[in-house]
Write a protein that holds these residues in place. Structure first.
Motif, PDB file in Angstrom:
ATOM      1  N   GLU A   4       0.830  -1.205   0.000  1.00  0.00           N
ATOM      2  CA  GLU A   4       0.000   0.000   0.000  1.00  0.00           C
ATOM      3  C   GLU A   4       0.866   1.257   0.000  1.00  0.00           C
ATOM      4  O   GLU A   4       0.602   2.211  -0.747  1.00  0.00           O
ATOM      5  CB  GLU A   4      -0.932  -0.024   1.218  1.00  0.00           C
ATOM      6  CG  GLU A   4      -2.015   1.057   1.204  1.00  0.00           C
ATOM      7  CD  GLU A   4      -1.536   2.396   1.756  1.00  0.00           C
ATOM      8  OE1 GLU A   4      -2.043   3.444   1.325  1.00  0.00           O
ATOM      9  OE2 GLU A   4      -0.619   2.383   2.604  1.00  0.00           O
ATOM     10  N   ILE A   5       1.909   1.270   0.839  1.00  0.00           N
ATOM     11  CA  ILE A   5       2.821   2.422   0.865  1.00  0.00           C
ATOM     12  C   ILE A   5       3.514   2.574  -0.484  1.00  0.00           C
ATOM     13  O   ILE A   5       3.624   3.670  -1.037  1.00  0.00           O
ATOM     14  CB  ILE A   5       3.867   2.260   1.985  1.00  0.00           C
ATOM     15  CG1 ILE A   5       3.193   2.309   3.356  1.00  0.00           C
ATOM     16  CG2 ILE A   5       4.936   3.341   1.894  1.00  0.00           C
ATOM     17  CD1 ILE A   5       4.140   2.062   4.501  1.00  0.00           C
ATOM     18  N   TYR A   6       3.979   1.455  -1.013  1.00  0.00           N
ATOM     19  CA  TYR A   6       4.693   1.474  -2.293  1.00  0.00           C
ATOM     20  C   TYR A   6       3.818   2.050  -3.405  1.00  0.00           C
ATOM     21  O   TYR A   6       4.243   2.940  -4.155  1.00  0.00           O
ATOM     22  CB  TYR A   6       5.124   0.047  -2.630  1.00  0.00           C
ATOM     23  CG  TYR A   6       5.929  -0.091  -3.900  1.00  0.00           C
ATOM     24  CD1 TYR A   6       7.319   0.002  -3.888  1.00  0.00           C
ATOM     25  CD2 TYR A   6       5.300  -0.317  -5.123  1.00  0.00           C
ATOM     26  CE1 TYR A   6       8.048  -0.120  -5.054  1.00  0.00           C
ATOM     27  CE2 TYR A   6       6.021  -0.426  -6.295  1.00  0.00           C
ATOM     28  CZ  TYR A   6       7.397  -0.337  -6.257  1.00  0.00           C
ATOM     29  OH  TYR A   6       8.117  -0.453  -7.408  1.00  0.00           O
ATOM     30  N   LYS A  58      -0.437   1.990  12.094  1.00  0.00           N
ATOM     31  CA  LYS A  58      -0.393   1.913  10.641  1.00  0.00           C
ATOM     32  C   LYS A  58       1.046   2.007  10.161  1.00  0.00           C
ATOM     33  O   LYS A  58       1.846   2.753  10.722  1.00  0.00           O
ATOM     34  CB  LYS A  58      -1.223   3.056  10.036  1.00  0.00           C
ATOM     35  CG  LYS A  58      -1.402   2.977   8.533  1.00  0.00           C
ATOM     36  CD  LYS A  58      -2.305   4.087   8.041  1.00  0.00           C
ATOM     37  CE  LYS A  58      -2.509   4.017   6.541  1.00  0.00           C
ATOM     38  NZ  LYS A  58      -3.397   5.104   6.046  1.00  0.00           N
ATOM     39  N   ALA A  59       1.387   1.229   9.136  1.00  0.00           N
ATOM     40  CA  ALA A  59       2.748   1.250   8.610  1.00  0.00           C
ATOM     41  C   ALA A  59       3.098   2.645   8.106  1.00  0.00           C
ATOM     42  O   ALA A  59       2.355   3.241   7.322  1.00  0.00           O
ATOM     43  CB  ALA A  59       2.908   0.235   7.487  1.00  0.00           C
ATOM     44  N   ILE A  64      11.657   4.185   2.065  1.00  0.00           N
ATOM     45  CA  ILE A  64      10.490   4.976   1.716  1.00  0.00           C
ATOM     46  C   ILE A  64       9.671   5.253   2.975  1.00  0.00           C
ATOM     47  O   ILE A  64       9.583   4.405   3.866  1.00  0.00           O
ATOM     48  CB  ILE A  64       9.605   4.297   0.645  1.00  0.00           C
ATOM     49  CG1 ILE A  64       9.115   2.921   1.118  1.00  0.00           C
ATOM     50  CG2 ILE A  64      10.346   4.178  -0.675  1.00  0.00           C
ATOM     51  CD1 ILE A  64       8.150   2.262   0.151  1.00  0.00           C
ATOM     52  N   LEU A  65       9.110   6.451   3.051  1.00  0.00           N
ATOM     53  CA  LEU A  65       8.274   6.849   4.183  1.00  0.00           C
ATOM     54  C   LEU A  65       6.989   7.488   3.668  1.00  0.00           C
ATOM     55  O   LEU A  65       6.991   8.152   2.622  1.00  0.00           O
ATOM     56  CB  LEU A  65       9.005   7.858   5.075  1.00  0.00           C
ATOM     57  CG  LEU A  65       9.903   7.318   6.189  1.00  0.00           C
ATOM     58  CD1 LEU A  65      10.528   8.477   6.945  1.00  0.00           C
ATOM     59  CD2 LEU A  65       9.127   6.429   7.150  1.00  0.00           C
ATOM     60  N   ALA A  66       5.903   7.297   4.405  1.00  0.00           N
ATOM     61  CA  ALA A  66       4.627   7.921   4.055  1.00  0.00           C
ATOM     62  C   ALA A  66       4.791   9.442   4.037  1.00  0.00           C
ATOM     63  O   ALA A  66       5.487  10.005   4.893  1.00  0.00           O
ATOM     64  CB  ALA A  66       3.560   7.509   5.055  1.00  0.00           C
ATOM     65  N   PRO A  67       4.184  10.136   3.086  1.00  0.00           N
ATOM     66  CA  PRO A  67       4.381  11.585   2.953  1.00  0.00           C
ATOM     67  C   PRO A  67       3.866  12.383   4.145  1.00  0.00           C
ATOM     68  O   PRO A  67       4.308  13.516   4.359  1.00  0.00           O
ATOM     69  CB  PRO A  67       3.608  11.934   1.674  1.00  0.00           C
ATOM     70  CG  PRO A  67       2.650  10.810   1.470  1.00  0.00           C
ATOM     71  CD  PRO A  67       3.309   9.599   2.028  1.00  0.00           C
ATOM     72  N   GLU A  68       2.941  11.830   4.922  1.00  0.00           N
ATOM     73  CA  GLU A  68       2.402  12.579   6.059  1.00  0.00           C
ATOM     74  C   GLU A  68       3.327  12.567   7.273  1.00  0.00           C
ATOM     75  O   GLU A  68       3.061  13.269   8.264  1.00  0.00           O
ATOM     76  CB  GLU A  68       1.025  12.026   6.450  1.00  0.00           C
ATOM     77  CG  GLU A  68       1.018  10.568   6.870  1.00  0.00           C
ATOM     78  CD  GLU A  68       0.770   9.630   5.703  1.00  0.00           C
ATOM     79  OE1 GLU A  68       0.388   8.472   5.958  1.00  0.00           O
ATOM     80  OE2 GLU A  68       0.949  10.049   4.534  1.00  0.00           O
TER      81      GLU A  68
END
Length: 312
Positions: A169-171, A201-202, A220-224
């Motif tokens: 999902e993150i990818y 949440k991841a 990689i990291l979630a933008p938030e």
């Protein structure tokens, strides 16, 4: 003419010592294998996935150009390992050599060949002339020996099978479509790494490659996520073997926040690179024309169909 390497070609290889130009960061930064051992492996263990080829030259001190690809049967992608000798990196024979190896990769079941090359170099020109095209811009950063921060609050744990959907999902949310078409999301069967969480949440994933020379991380990291420096420091803190090996982070151009955090941490940037791909298979929709026969006794409310040609 480019051809597969044979046993007699091993004799001049001592002249090529430290003359290989790697086009795979994992090989150069994590393993750094010798050219002779790499060529020998492709001869003694063809099932290993390595294929080495040469392009004959006229003259000394090098009797041929040499290059290698690697393809795992479990992967749709092959990778260019190296070109040698780097003293002759502008030689046009490398184009024929790369074209030959791409054809061999297709015979082994690969649908594409990947490489990583420093920008504005003769190697980049050879790849483009051989049909490779850029799908991502990137840079390798070398982490400092120590990153000071309050790392305890940002835990990273090993990636497990239960995390695969979260990672995917993150990818899919972060990685551009042009890259996703070339590089599939990491899976447990193909990769190892660490995952971090925020409020159940991841929040990010780090794919890791460990070797005797170093560690290469795709991060990689979630933008938030706002406290990026803390997550970077936490990754460094929980990374195995961090005190005994050099750590490198591969950062793509769409990850400017990560590059800025690495710069603040004191990481050292390497040369700018292009990740390139050569497609070996083309999918297309074939157009076929067929005819319907006349339907008799059509109701008045229906438009008759008579000898209608439909393109599909």
């Amino acid at each position: 003419m480019a051809r597969k390497i044979v046993w007699k070609d091993l004799l001049p290889l001592p002249r090529y010592q430290r003359q290989q130009q790697y086009l795979d960061n994992t090989l150069s930064l994590v393993f750094n294998p010798g050219l002779f051992s790499s060529a020998l492996l492709s001869l003694t263990a063809p099932s290993s996935g390595y294929c080495t080829a040469v392009q004959s030259l006229d003259g000394d001190p090098y009797p041929y150009l040499i290059s290698q690809i690697y393809h795992s049967p479990a992967s749709l992608s092959a990778r260019v390992s190296f070109l040698a000798p780097i003293e002759m990196s502008s030689h046009t024979g490398f184009v024929r050599l790369l074209t030959h190896l791409a054809a061999r990769a297709g015979e082994r079941g690969a649908v594409q060949v990947l490489a990583e090359v420093t920008r504005d170099t003769p190697e980049e020109d050879a790849l483009y002339q051989a049909g490779f095209r850029t799908y991502a811009e990137q840079q390798i950063w070398k982490l400092p020996s120590h990153i000071s921060s309050s790392t305890a609050s940002k835990n990273w744990i090993p990636f497990s099978r239960a995390d695969q959907n979260q990672v995917a999902e993150i990818y899919q949310r972060i990685i551009p479509g042009t890259v996703q078409r070339v590089e599939p999301p990491p899976t447990l069967s193909m990769a190892e790494g660490l995952i971090c969480w925020q409020e159940g949440k991841a929040a990010g994933f780090a794919e890791t490659r460990f070797g005797p020379k170093g560690i290469l991380v795709d991060f990689i990291l979630a933008p938030e996520i706002s406290d990026l420096d803390e997550y970077l420091a936490g990754l460094f803190f929980y990374l195995p073997y961090r005190n005994t090996r050099d750590i490198f982070v591969r950062v793509r151009s769409y990850q400017e926040r990560i590059a800025a955090a690495l710069e603040r941490s004191g990481a050292e940037p390497g040369p700018k690179q292009n990740a390139v791909v050569k497609r070996l298979a083309v999918h297309y929709n074939a157009k076929q024309t067929f005819t319907y026969q006349t339907f008799e006794k059509q109701p008045d409310i229906t438009t008759p169909i008579s000898n209608t040609k439909i393109k599909n």
